[in-house]
Design a protein around this motif. Structure first.
Motif, PDB file in Angstrom:
ATOM      1  N   ARG A  20       9.161 -23.182  -2.770  1.00 31.02           N
ATOM      2  CA  ARG A  20       9.090 -22.513  -4.068  1.00 31.02           C
ATOM      3  C   ARG A  20       8.448 -23.410  -5.128  1.00 31.02           C
ATOM      4  O   ARG A  20       8.501 -23.082  -6.311  1.00 31.02           O
ATOM      5  CB  ARG A  20      10.492 -22.095  -4.522  1.00 31.02           C
ATOM      6  CG  ARG A  20      11.184 -21.110  -3.591  1.00 31.02           C
ATOM      7  CD  ARG A  20      10.490 -19.773  -3.579  1.00 31.02           C
ATOM      8  NE  ARG A  20      11.162 -18.805  -2.727  1.00 31.02           N
ATOM      9  CZ  ARG A  20      12.131 -17.998  -3.140  1.00 31.02           C
ATOM     10  NH1 ARG A  20      12.539 -18.056  -4.388  1.00 31.02           N
ATOM     11  NH2 ARG A  20      12.693 -17.155  -2.308  1.00 31.02           N
ATOM     12  N   ASP A  21       7.884 -24.536  -4.722  1.00 35.79           N
ATOM     13  CA  ASP A  21       7.250 -25.476  -5.652  1.00 35.79           C
ATOM     14  C   ASP A  21       8.240 -25.947  -6.717  1.00 35.79           C
ATOM     15  O   ASP A  21       7.917 -26.035  -7.908  1.00 35.79           O
ATOM     16  CB  ASP A  21       6.021 -24.844  -6.318  1.00 35.79           C
ATOM     17  CG  ASP A  21       5.117 -25.904  -6.975  1.00 35.79           C
ATOM     18  OD1 ASP A  21       5.181 -27.073  -6.553  1.00 35.79           O
ATOM     19  OD2 ASP A  21       4.380 -25.551  -7.903  1.00 35.79           O
ATOM     20  N   ILE A  22       9.470 -26.226  -6.296  1.00 38.12           N
ATOM     21  CA  ILE A  22      10.510 -26.734  -7.187  1.00 38.12           C
ATOM     22  C   ILE A  22      10.866 -28.142  -6.751  1.00 38.12           C
ATOM     23  O   ILE A  22      11.212 -28.375  -5.587  1.00 38.12           O
ATOM     24  CB  ILE A  22      11.761 -25.829  -7.151  1.00 38.12           C
ATOM     25  CG1 ILE A  22      11.418 -24.449  -7.723  1.00 38.12           C
ATOM     26  CG2 ILE A  22      12.917 -26.456  -7.922  1.00 38.12           C
ATOM     27  CD1 ILE A  22      12.558 -23.456  -7.660  1.00 38.12           C
ATOM     28  N   SER A  23      10.777 -29.084  -7.683  1.00 37.31           N
ATOM     29  CA  SER A  23      11.111 -30.469  -7.369  1.00 37.31           C
ATOM     30  C   SER A  23      12.611 -30.595  -7.094  1.00 37.31           C
ATOM     31  O   SER A  23      13.431 -29.870  -7.668  1.00 37.31           O
ATOM     32  CB  SER A  23      10.732 -31.394  -8.526  1.00 37.31           C
ATOM     33  OG  SER A  23       9.344 -31.348  -8.764  1.00 37.31           O
ATOM     34  N   VAL A  24      12.959 -31.543  -6.211  1.00 37.32           N
ATOM     35  CA  VAL A  24      14.360 -31.772  -5.861  1.00 37.32           C
ATOM     36  C   VAL A  24      14.710 -33.209  -6.212  1.00 37.32           C
ATOM     37  O   VAL A  24      13.980 -34.143  -5.863  1.00 37.32           O
ATOM     38  CB  VAL A  24      14.611 -31.517  -4.361  1.00 37.32           C
ATOM     39  CG1 VAL A  24      16.072 -31.812  -4.008  1.00 37.32           C
ATOM     40  CG2 VAL A  24      14.245 -30.084  -3.991  1.00 37.32           C
ATOM     41  N   LEU A  25      15.824 -33.388  -6.905  1.00 40.94           N
ATOM     42  CA  LEU A  25      16.330 -34.712  -7.246  1.00 40.94           C
ATOM     43  C   LEU A  25      17.638 -34.918  -6.488  1.00 40.94           C
ATOM     44  O   LEU A  25      18.586 -34.139  -6.652  1.00 40.94           O
ATOM     45  CB  LEU A  25      16.558 -34.832  -8.750  1.00 40.94           C
ATOM     46  CG  LEU A  25      17.211 -36.126  -9.249  1.00 40.94           C
ATOM     47  CD1 LEU A  25      16.349 -37.340  -8.915  1.00 40.94           C
ATOM     48  CD2 LEU A  25      17.456 -36.048 -10.765  1.00 40.94           C
ATOM     49  N   VAL A  26      17.684 -35.957  -5.647  1.00 36.97           N
ATOM     50  CA  VAL A  26      18.854 -36.223  -4.808  1.00 36.97           C
ATOM     51  C   VAL A  26      19.614 -37.408  -5.391  1.00 36.97           C
ATOM     52  O   VAL A  26      19.051 -38.506  -5.530  1.00 36.97           O
ATOM     53  CB  VAL A  26      18.443 -36.519  -3.351  1.00 36.97           C
ATOM     54  CG1 VAL A  26      19.689 -36.676  -2.482  1.00 36.97           C
ATOM     55  CG2 VAL A  26      17.546 -35.417  -2.809  1.00 36.97           C
TER      56      VAL A  26
END
Length: 693
Positions: free
Chosen positions: A386-392
């Motif tokens: 979905r072209d959404i950045s993920v921050l872990v």
């Protein structure tokens, strides 16, 4: 061919004249040059022509470079290395596409200026139709390595050159381009061609690993010491056992073309099965596997593959009954190892493998029954592609990179690179050049022709920014600009390179506190946290023993040893400050120490781990008193020790071993034979250190 063409050519093939090859010409080489000259004459070229020196216009060159961007990325570091190996000569290294158009060059400044007179520069075309007989054009025609020296060039204007070129093939046998070393004919060296061919094979091997990073790759040679070198053959195998591609060394060793290889299967050609290969290499300590070809020749082979994709093929795969099943989550017939392979007793059928292949994914292998991890994975699945950045977020060692790799593997970008950058491990002065790349001369020590940054390397795939909280504040602004504009400007350059990357970042720091302290940009934070997930610490998870059993199966060569109740209690009582990384190291060591034994006991655990757990329990740490014995087989007296009465099975076992050693006069070999156990087992059980003379 007319007589006017024969005379100069025959003169060029006399190796005794000045400027000619210093060794007698191979008949096949002479024949190749003659055929090339004939083709040039048929095209209407003449020896006095200077060729077409008109380079591609900049837009066309940029388009050619864009089409061959992947080739350039693989070839650029190899070209730098090749240039270093030819430093004694005035030469340059060129990369061309399949049309003979020069895409990239590196070389000595003095020779580059002279080479510009014959259009040895990016945008120039060196096909035979444009420049007559030359190493690049003739290599493209013959699809074989070619040396063209001095007057062997069809056009006399190129007679001052000596050129050694080799084609670059993809794993399916399609030509990708040409790698060439060109220099002054007086600087000819007989080893240059060998270096060029080796460099071309290095690029091909990188390409193969990139193309088939999810496939089973077999590295083999008739001599095991050549595995891991450029001499090794590499083949990629699909889940149906058919060959997908190979490098040229593999084709040479097998004596067949790439198309013929792809019509074969692993069983037909190598006489083994996928399951046998997977099972043999379950352990990273596995030795090379012997193979026998249909013609009787013997090979030695190592396998490289991604366990989450291939574990179901092994014959030792079973249902993981110790893993709690999450509600509303489809459960496959078998589960994979948290760090590697699964194991068990029920043979996997073809339907099992097909089901596992269809239903399992990278994220699925991180599901071990813990409710917190189930929630994390459920959230991540909703934003895939979905072209959404993920921050872990999470403590060090909790598996943040494992989650990032699983996200990449499950996404549509899985066939493209996953590039990880640890912002905390790269010196602050180098982070900018590592991320964004740099042009030649951008800073002291910069490589000739610059370097490609990590962001460009991840083009089409996933960029993982680990420990993003450690990125220097000035670089955060540049990263934000790249993420917004999707363009990278290398250090020292005014030109931007378009990039398409998915970004996953991770940190153990509290970024909101850093924003308040003005050490982290708020705008970058909101650009990175499209979805924020927190990986729980190991001490907070409910699936410790599930992870333990999965790691043990990955580390054991065959069925893993069982854990005694004492060891299970120790594992459960540990606070695990190093999280899963610490757990994996403890179990890896214990598995090695307990090799060949049925149980992992306290004696197989490292001293520092035991001390930590006992200290956490509030117990006194006791240092065991151990006798000294000689490691050699010669008898050595062993001092008698007062032992407490044996009250447990483990204590009785140790007492029996001590008594056997005493009765053998300290001779460990004699004691091991009487007990029916190995010498190493005696050393481990008694926790003795070998005496050093």
């Amino acid at each position: 061919m007319t007589a006017s063409h024969h005379a100069p050519q025959s003169r060029a093939l006399r190796p005794t004249e000045p400027g000619m090859l210093p060794a007698p010409c191979d008949p096949a080489h002479v024949e190749s040059i003659i055929r090339s000259h004939e083709r040039c004459a048929a095209l209407g070229l003449t020896r006095v022509d200077r060729g077409d020196h008109t380079p591609l216009i900049r837009t066309d060159l940029n388009l050619a470079r864009e089409r061959a961007l992947r080739l350039h990325l693989h070839a650029a570091p190899v070209m730098e290395l090749l240039l270093e190996q030819t430093m004694a000569t005035q030469s340059m290294v060129l990369l061309t596409d399949t049309h003979g158009t020069v895409l990239h060059t590196v070389g000595h400044d003095g020779f580059l200026q002279r080479a510009s007179k014959v259009a040895l520069a990016p945008g120039a075309n060196w096909s035979e139709a444009s420049k007559g007989t030359n190493a690049i054009g003739t290599t493209l025609m013959n699809e074989a390595p070619t040396v063209v020296h001095g007057e062997e060039h069809f056009m006399q204007a190129n007679g001052f050159l000596t050129c050694s070129a080799a084609p670059i093939f993809d794993p399916r046998g399609n030509i990708l381009g040409v790698l060439d070393v060109t220099g002054d004919h007086r600087s000819y060296h007989m080893h240059t061609m060998g270096l060029v061919k080796m460099s071309a094979r290095m690029i091909e091997n990188h390409w193969l690993a990139d193309d088939f990073h999810h496939a089973l790759r077999l590295h083999f040679h008739s001599r095991p010491e050549f595995i891991g070198t450029l001499m090794e053959g590499i083949v990629a195998v699909g889940r149906d056992g058919r060959f997908l591609g190979a490098n040229r060394s593999a084709l040479d060793q097998l004596g067949m073309s790439c198309s013929a290889l792809r019509m074969n299967t692993l069983g037909v050609l190598f006489g083994t099965t996928l399951g046998a290969v997977v099972d043999h290499f379950r352990s990273p300590m596995a030795t090379p596997m012997p193979l026998q070809l249909t013609d009787g020749r013997r090979l030695h082979m190592r396998a490289v593959f991604n366990w989450p994709t291939w574990h179901a093929v092994g014959s030792l795969n079973v249902v993981d009954n110790d893993a709690p099943t999450a509600a509303n989550v489809p459960q496959p017939a078998s589960t994979g190892s948290f760090f590697g392979a699964a194991s068990g007793a029920r043979p996997a059928t073809a339907s099992d493998a097909a089901t596992a292949s269809a239903s399992l994914s990278g994220l699925r292998y991180l599901q071990t029954g813990d409710a917190q991890m189930e929630a994390v994975i459920a959230k991540v699945r909703r934003v895939l592609n979905r072209d959404i950045s993920v921050l872990v977020l999470g403590e060090t060692g909790t598996g943040k990179e494992l989650l990032a790799r699983a996200i990449h593997q499950d996404s549509n970008r899985s066939r493209h690179p996953f590039v990880a950058v640890n912002c905390a491990s790269i010196p602050e002065s180098l982070i900018e050049s590592e991320l964004f790349g740099y042009e030649e001369g951008a800073f002291t020590g910069a490589r000739r022709k610059g370097g490609v940054g990590k962001i460009v390397q991840a083009h089409g795939g996933t960029l993982f920014l680990d420990e993003i909280g450690d990125m220097p504040l000035p670089l955060q602004a540049r990263l934000l600009r790249v993420l917004q504009e999707r363009q990278v400007t290398p250090l020292g350059s005014s030109k931007s390179v378009p990039v398409d990357v998915a970004v996953v970042s991770a940190t153990h720091r509290n970024l909101r506190d850093m924003i308040s302290a003005q050490t982290f940009r708020e705008d970058l934070y909101y650009r990175l946290n499209g979805l924020v997930v927190r990986v729980p610490a190991l001490r907070e998870r409910s699936d410790l023993m599930v992870i333990v059993h999965k790691i043990l199966r990955a580390e054991a060569n065959g069925l893993p040893p069982e854990l005694t109740g004492d060891v299970i209690n120790l594992l459960q009582d540990c606070h695990w400050p190093g999280n899963i990384r610490q757990l994996a190291n403890v179990l890896r060591t214990a598995t090695v120490m307990a090799a060949g034994e049925a149980f992992i006991t306290r004696e197989h655990l490292s001293d520092d781990f035991l001390e930590d757990v006992l200290r956490q329990r509030g117990e006194r740490v006791a240092v065991p008193s151990v006798p000294q014995v000689q490691a050699a087989d010669e008898a050595a007296p062993v001092a008698a020790e007062a032992s407490p009465p044996a009250t447990t099975l483990e204590a009785m076992e140790i007492e029996t071993i001590r008594r056997a050693v005493d009765e053998a006069g300290g001779n460990i070999s004699v004691a091991s034979k009487r007990l029916g156990i190995s010498r190493n087992t005696i050393y481990r059980k008694l926790r003795w250190r070998q005496g050093i003379a």
